[in-house]
Motif scaffolding. Structure first.
Motif, mmCIF file in Angstrom:
data_model
loop_
_atom_site.group_PDB
_atom_site.id
_atom_site.type_symbol
_atom_site.label_atom_id
_atom_site.label_comp_id
_atom_site.label_asym_id
_atom_site.label_seq_id
_atom_site.Cartn_x
_atom_site.Cartn_y
_atom_site.Cartn_z
ATOM 1 N N ILE A 47 -10.424 2.505 -13.085
ATOM 2 C CA ILE A 47 -10.569 2.351 -11.636
ATOM 3 C C ILE A 47 -10.287 0.899 -11.254
ATOM 4 O O ILE A 47 -10.880 -0.022 -11.822
ATOM 5 C CB ILE A 47 -11.981 2.758 -11.179
ATOM 6 N N ARG A 48 -9.389 0.717 -10.315
ATOM 7 C CA ARG A 48 -9.050 -0.623 -9.838
ATOM 8 C C ARG A 48 -9.534 -0.798 -8.393
ATOM 9 O O ARG A 48 -9.573 0.162 -7.626
ATOM 10 C CB ARG A 48 -7.541 -0.855 -9.878
ATOM 11 N N ALA A 49 -9.884 -2.032 -8.051
ATOM 12 C CA ALA A 49 -10.260 -2.347 -6.673
ATOM 13 C C ALA A 49 -9.713 -3.718 -6.312
ATOM 14 O O ALA A 49 -9.845 -4.675 -7.080
ATOM 15 C CB ALA A 49 -11.775 -2.334 -6.499
ATOM 16 N N ASN A 50 -9.102 -3.803 -5.166
ATOM 17 C CA ASN A 50 -8.599 -5.066 -4.642
ATOM 18 C C ASN A 50 -8.876 -5.132 -3.151
ATOM 19 O O ASN A 50 -9.156 -4.113 -2.509
ATOM 20 C CB ASN A 50 -7.088 -5.188 -4.892
ATOM 21 N N ALA A 51 -8.825 -6.326 -2.622
ATOM 22 C CA ALA A 51 -8.995 -6.520 -1.188
ATOM 23 C C ALA A 51 -7.738 -7.152 -0.609
ATOM 24 O O ALA A 51 -7.035 -7.892 -1.292
ATOM 25 C CB ALA A 51 -10.206 -7.402 -0.901
ATOM 26 N N VAL A 52 -7.479 -6.851 0.628
ATOM 27 C CA VAL A 52 -6.395 -7.481 1.375
ATOM 28 C C VAL A 52 -7.028 -8.228 2.531
ATOM 29 O O VAL A 52 -7.832 -7.663 3.285
ATOM 30 C CB VAL A 52 -5.376 -6.442 1.884
ATOM 31 N N ALA A 53 -6.693 -9.510 2.658
ATOM 32 C CA ALA A 53 -7.278 -10.361 3.691
ATOM 33 C C ALA A 53 -6.210 -10.744 4.706
ATOM 34 O O ALA A 53 -5.465 -11.700 4.489
ATOM 35 C CB ALA A 53 -7.898 -11.610 3.066
ATOM 36 N N PRO A 54 -6.121 -10.022 5.809
ATOM 37 C CA PRO A 54 -5.129 -10.380 6.823
ATOM 38 C C PRO A 54 -5.549 -11.614 7.608
ATOM 39 O O PRO A 54 -6.734 -11.953 7.709
ATOM 40 C CB PRO A 54 -5.100 -9.150 7.740
ATOM 41 N N GLY A 55 -4.541 -12.262 8.184
ATOM 42 C CA GLY A 55 -4.788 -13.288 9.176
ATOM 43 C C GLY A 55 -4.722 -12.647 10.550
ATOM 44 O O GLY A 55 -5.330 -11.607 10.785
ATOM 45 N N ALA A 56 -3.976 -13.233 11.451
ATOM 46 C CA ALA A 56 -3.846 -12.699 12.807
ATOM 47 C C ALA A 56 -2.784 -11.601 12.822
ATOM 48 O O ALA A 56 -1.626 -11.842 12.504
ATOM 49 C CB ALA A 56 -3.469 -13.813 13.776
ATOM 50 N N VAL A 57 -3.200 -10.392 13.176
ATOM 51 C CA VAL A 57 -2.316 -9.232 13.170
ATOM 52 C C VAL A 57 -2.215 -8.677 14.587
ATOM 53 O O VAL A 57 -3.223 -8.565 15.302
ATOM 54 C CB VAL A 57 -2.828 -8.143 12.212
ATOM 55 N N SER A 58 -1.023 -8.316 14.990
ATOM 56 C CA SER A 58 -0.796 -7.778 16.320
ATOM 57 C C SER A 58 -1.373 -6.374 16.434
ATOM 58 O O SER A 58 -0.779 -5.399 15.981
ATOM 59 C CB SER A 58 0.709 -7.753 16.628
ATOM 60 N N THR A 59 -2.561 -6.279 17.006
ATOM 61 C CA THR A 59 -3.262 -5.007 17.176
ATOM 62 C C THR A 59 -3.789 -4.916 18.608
ATOM 63 O O THR A 59 -3.894 -5.933 19.301
ATOM 64 C CB THR A 59 -4.454 -4.895 16.212
ATOM 65 N N PRO A 60 -4.161 -3.724 19.043
ATOM 66 C CA PRO A 60 -4.761 -3.616 20.385
ATOM 67 C C PRO A 60 -6.001 -4.486 20.552
ATOM 68 O O PRO A 60 -6.224 -5.058 21.627
ATOM 69 C CB PRO A 60 -5.092 -2.123 20.484
ATOM 70 N N ALA A 61 -6.812 -4.609 19.502
ATOM 71 C CA ALA A 61 -8.014 -5.436 19.600
ATOM 72 C C ALA A 61 -7.661 -6.903 19.823
ATOM 73 O O ALA A 61 -8.309 -7.595 20.625
ATOM 74 C CB ALA A 61 -8.860 -5.281 18.336
ATOM 75 N N LEU A 62 -6.638 -7.390 19.125
ATOM 76 C CA LEU A 62 -6.236 -8.780 19.316
ATOM 77 C C LEU A 62 -5.650 -8.987 20.705
ATOM 78 O O LEU A 62 -5.889 -10.022 21.349
ATOM 79 C CB LEU A 62 -5.237 -9.195 18.241
ATOM 80 N N GLU A 63 -4.903 -8.008 21.182
ATOM 81 C CA GLU A 63 -4.350 -8.121 22.530
ATOM 82 C C GLU A 63 -5.468 -8.224 23.564
ATOM 83 O O GLU A 63 -5.375 -8.997 24.525
ATOM 84 C CB GLU A 63 -3.451 -6.915 22.849
ATOM 85 N N ARG A 64 -6.547 -7.464 23.356
ATOM 86 C CA ARG A 64 -7.679 -7.547 24.283
ATOM 87 C C ARG A 64 -8.328 -8.931 24.236
ATOM 88 O O ARG A 64 -8.796 -9.444 25.264
ATOM 89 C CB ARG A 64 -8.705 -6.461 23.962
ATOM 90 N N SER A 65 -8.353 -9.522 23.048
ATOM 91 C CA SER A 65 -8.945 -10.856 22.944
ATOM 92 C C SER A 65 -8.094 -11.886 23.685
ATOM 93 O O SER A 65 -8.631 -12.818 24.297
ATOM 94 C CB SER A 65 -9.118 -11.256 21.476
ATOM 95 N N PHE A 66 -6.780 -11.736 23.652
ATOM 96 C CA PHE A 66 -5.923 -12.646 24.425
ATOM 97 C C PHE A 66 -6.226 -12.536 25.919
ATOM 98 O O PHE A 66 -6.238 -13.533 26.642
ATOM 99 C CB PHE A 66 -4.446 -12.343 24.176
ATOM 100 N N GLU A 67 -6.472 -11.316 26.355
ATOM 101 C CA GLU A 67 -6.725 -11.092 27.774
ATOM 102 C C GLU A 67 -8.027 -11.741 28.232
ATOM 103 O O GLU A 67 -8.239 -11.938 29.437
ATOM 104 C CB GLU A 67 -6.765 -9.584 28.072
ATOM 105 N N SER A 68 -8.902 -12.077 27.294
ATOM 106 C CA SER A 68 -10.162 -12.725 27.668
ATOM 107 C C SER A 68 -9.978 -14.210 27.965
ATOM 108 O O SER A 68 -10.899 -14.852 28.483
ATOM 109 C CB SER A 68 -11.196 -12.556 26.552
ATOM 110 N N ALA A 69 -8.814 -14.762 27.649
ATOM 111 C CA ALA A 69 -8.538 -16.177 27.905
ATOM 112 C C ALA A 69 -8.044 -16.366 29.340
ATOM 113 O O ALA A 69 -7.443 -15.453 29.922
ATOM 114 C CB ALA A 69 -7.490 -16.699 26.930
ATOM 115 N N PRO A 70 -8.266 -17.538 29.906
ATOM 116 C CA PRO A 70 -7.763 -17.784 31.267
ATOM 117 C C PRO A 70 -6.254 -17.582 31.381
ATOM 118 O O PRO A 70 -5.773 -17.091 32.408
ATOM 119 C CB PRO A 70 -8.159 -19.247 31.523
ATOM 120 N N VAL A 71 -5.522 -17.987 30.348
ATOM 121 C CA VAL A 71 -4.069 -17.786 30.328
ATOM 122 C C VAL A 71 -3.726 -17.066 29.015
ATOM 123 O O VAL A 71 -3.588 -17.705 27.965
ATOM 124 C CB VAL A 71 -3.303 -19.122 30.422
ATOM 125 N N PRO A 72 -3.625 -15.742 29.031
ATOM 126 C CA PRO A 72 -3.400 -14.987 27.800
ATOM 127 C C PRO A 72 -2.187 -15.431 26.997
ATOM 128 O O PRO A 72 -2.235 -15.469 25.767
ATOM 129 C CB PRO A 72 -3.234 -13.545 28.301
#
Length: 267
Positions: A173-198
C-alpha cells in the motif's frame, strides 16, 4: 470482477476534485464521486463516459467513506483513493469561531483520516496493493497570516500520509500527498471577488510564484494520476508540490524600477 479499476474521489463536485475525477475517468478509471452537493456531483457524473457511482455525504463522518467503499464494489476493483474534499476559512487565531474551527477540522483533517482509514481497510480486506493520494497544500509547510487552522489541518494531512507509507508499505500500500499552490477554482474566484478590486487581487496572487500564473485543476490531476500509477510504484510517503515554484521563491526584484537593486548587501 469486471476488470475495471475503481477510485474514490472525495470533493468531486467542483474545483480540484472535479478535475481529478474527470481526468482519471478519461484514462479508464471507474469513479466514485463523493460530495455534499448532489447537483454538482450529478453534473460531473453526466460528463463521465465510464462507470461511476455517486455518494452524497459529509466526509467529516466515517459512514460516508464506508458508503464510498461499498459504491466502489459496484464499479470495479478498488485500487485507489483520493481524499480531496476540503474547505478554507480565514480568521485570526485570537478571534476563532468554535463552530467554524470544528467544521474545518472535520472536513479537512477528519475527512482525510476517515478516508485514509477506509482505503487501507479495503485494500487489506481484498489483499490488493492500493494507492492513496491526499490533497494537502502549500499551507502545510508554509504560513500565511490568519490561516492557522487551515494550515494545521494540511500539516496533519502530510503526517497521516507518511504514517500510512511507514505502516503499510510491506502490504504493497502506497500513500502520497499532493500540495497545490494557487489553483483556478470557483472557490478561489469567490475569494478574488472579496477584494475591493478583484483583478488586482488576481494579479497579486499570480505574481507570487515564478511561473506568474495560477494552476489549472488538470495540472494537479496529472500529478495525482502519476502517483496512482505503476510508474510511481517506488514512490510513497512523499508530499509533491504543484505550486509553480511558490515554495522555493525567496523573493524577486521589484517591478518598480526605482526600487530595483543591482547589488547584494546582506552582509
Amino acid at each position: 470482477m469486471n476488470g475495471i479499476r475503481a477510485v474514490v474521489v472525495t470533493g468531486a463536485g467542483s474545483g480540484i476534485g472535479r478535475g481529478i475525477a474527470m481526468h482519471l475517468a478519461a484514462r479508464g478509471w471507474g469513479t466514485v464521486l463523493v460530495d455534499t452537493n448532489a447537483d454538482a456531483a450529478r453534473q460531473v457524473a453526466a460528463s463521465i463516459a465510464g462507470p461511476t457511482q455517486i455518494v452524497i455525504g459529509d466526509v467529516a463522518f466515517r459512514a460516508t467513506h464506508a458508503a464510498a467503499a461499498g459504491a466502489a464494489e459496484r464499479v470495479g476493483a478498488l485500487h485507489a483513493w483520493v481524499n480531496c474534499a476540503g474547505i478554507t476559512i480565514r480568521h485570526p487565531l485570537h478571534r476563532l469561531d468554535e463552530a467554524q474551527v470544528a467544521r474545518i477540522v472535520g472536513v479537512n483533517q477528519l475527512g482525510t483520516l476517515w478516508g485514509t482509514s477506509q482505503a487501507v481497510s479495503s485494500f487489506l480486506d481484498t489483499g490488493w496493493a492500493g494507492a492513496i493520494v491526499n490533497i494537502s497544500s502549500v499551507h502545510g509547510q508554509r504560513a500565511y497570516p490568519d490561516f492557522g487552522v487551515y494550515e494545521m489541518t494540511k500539516a496533519a494531512i502530510d503526517a497521516i500520509t507518511r504514517s500510512v507509507a511507514a505502516s503499510y508499505g510491506d502490504r504493497g500500500i502506497r500513500a502520497n500527498a499532493v500540495a497545490p499552490g494557487a489553483v483556478s477554482t470557483p472557490a478561489l474566484e469567490r475569494s478574488f471577488e472579496s477584494a475591493p478590486v478583484p483583478t488586482s487581487a488576481r494579479r497579486d496572487l499570480e505574481s507570487r510564484n515564478p511561473l506568474r500564473r495560477l494552476a489549472e485543476p488538470v495540472e494537479v490531476a496529472a500529478v495525482v494520476e502519476f502517483l496512482l500509477s505503476e510508474s510511481a510504484s517506488y514512490v510513497t510517503g512523499q508530499t509533491i508540490y504543484v505550486d509553480g515554484g511558490w515554495g522555493v521563491l525567496l523573493g524577486r526584484d521589484s517591478d518598480d524600477p526605482d526600487a530595483r537593486r543591482t547589488e547584494g548587501g546582506s552582509r
